[in-house]
Design an enzyme around this catalytic site. Sequence first.
Site, PDB file in Angstrom:
ATOM      1  N   ARG A 238      46.408  44.581  44.407  1.00 52.19           N
ATOM      2  CA  ARG A 238      45.750  45.074  43.186  1.00 52.19           C
ATOM      3  C   ARG A 238      45.865  46.596  43.059  1.00 52.19           C
ATOM      4  NH1 ARG A 238      40.139  41.549  42.337  1.00 52.19           N
ATOM      5  NH2 ARG A 238      41.153  39.732  41.429  1.00 52.19           N
TER       6      ARG A 238
ATOM      7  N   GLY B 164      39.111  34.449  38.871  1.00 51.52           N
ATOM      8  CA  GLY B 164      38.237  33.830  37.873  1.00 51.52           C
ATOM      9  C   GLY B 164      38.726  34.043  36.441  1.00 51.52           C
TER      10      GLY B 164
ATOM     11  N   GLY C 142      42.449  32.065  42.372  1.00 53.74           N
ATOM     12  CA  GLY C 142      41.955  31.592  43.667  1.00 53.74           C
ATOM     13  C   GLY C 142      42.995  31.517  44.771  1.00 53.74           C
TER      14      GLY C 142
END
Length: 397
Positions: A37, A378, A355
């Site tokens: 990320r 999510g 996930g």
Amino acid sequence: MPAFKTISDFDVAGKRVLVRSDLNVPMRDGRVTDATRIERSAETIKALAAKGARVVVLSHFGRPKGERVPEMSLKPVAEALAATLGQPVAFADDCIGDTAKAVVNALAPGQVAMLENLRYHKQEEKNDADFAKALAALGDIYVNDAFSAAHRAHASTEGLAHLLPSAAGLLMQAELEALGKALEKPEHPVVAIVGGAKVSTKLDLLGNLVSKVDVLVIGGGMANTFLFAQGIEVGSSLCEKDMADTAREILEKAKAANCEIILPSDVVVAGEFKEHAANAVVAANAVPADKMILDAGPAAAEALAAKLASCKTLVWNGPLGAFELKPFDAATNTVAQAAAKLTAEGKLLTVAGGGDTVGALANAGVADQFSYISTAGGAFLEWLEGKELPGVVALGK
Ligand code: 3PG
Ligand code: MG
């Protein structure tokens, strides 16, 4: 996809640009264990800094619920970001108020600062108007680059967009473009693979997908519930028996929508949920009473691989078996590798996310061989459910 501005629509030179990134990264003993990320978020920060912006990075980390939990400080993440950017990142001990102001005011064009965890203030998650204003006071332009947090209507992901001239960051743009190609305007036939343990957590998702895709592959523990719903005994497998009616409704809905549902024809069974447990391949309708299904079988995996070859677009969420225990990662690996090969040949557009999926694809050795892998968990699921993501909606206004 709503229309929104991008960072190229603004002259950012000398401006204070608030960049909402999602730097909620996995960390152990104060060290970042997976920098994906950070690396994917760095593009926007670099691009803005290169144009002479004074870049202020905002993020949440963990769920401190308004407390200053020291383990949830963004300080180590700021250091990891500096390493990725190859330039210093100033750090402010608080995301609002005088501390933040002092750090932001000291930035020269092209320099970068990061502010402490937004969720140290409980007003962030409440999308509190005054808190959003306190954040807005620190910038001239707001850039939302946090697709993976766009399912949250928080001050930094939603409220800010109403207070400052706003744009989507490069990662946000890339995510929305890739996901749009996969479900909004895809090349057909579209196949979706949905795995994971429980039907109950993926009802909305399955319901939405049957009306959008041509083929829906159901894998993982969820497949057991669907087999059971069709009168097949699944032994001691994970199975939500109380979801049988719901599973049958989804099958009916699929039929009405002309969506082909694929369940495994054969399965790998074992006596216990354990790595290297003694196992056997049996037909899906011949699971012994004392055995549990831990993976799709080799015939099912080969059939899926062949099916992919007849499709143009693949959306993947969730593994086909208990991939974290060897050898029950076999079916996931076979199908993931087939998808990667078709991607390399330019025959299949492959998009995955959510996930466990990225971990399962990494385990199969193909994490960098899909057309697009989302950074979102999510948010990816909510998008698959067909829900509007507040962070994205706010940018379009
Ligand atoms: C995530 O990791 O899924 C996002 O950063 C959102 O985090 P949250 O589920 O704590 O809101
Ligand atoms: Mg989450």
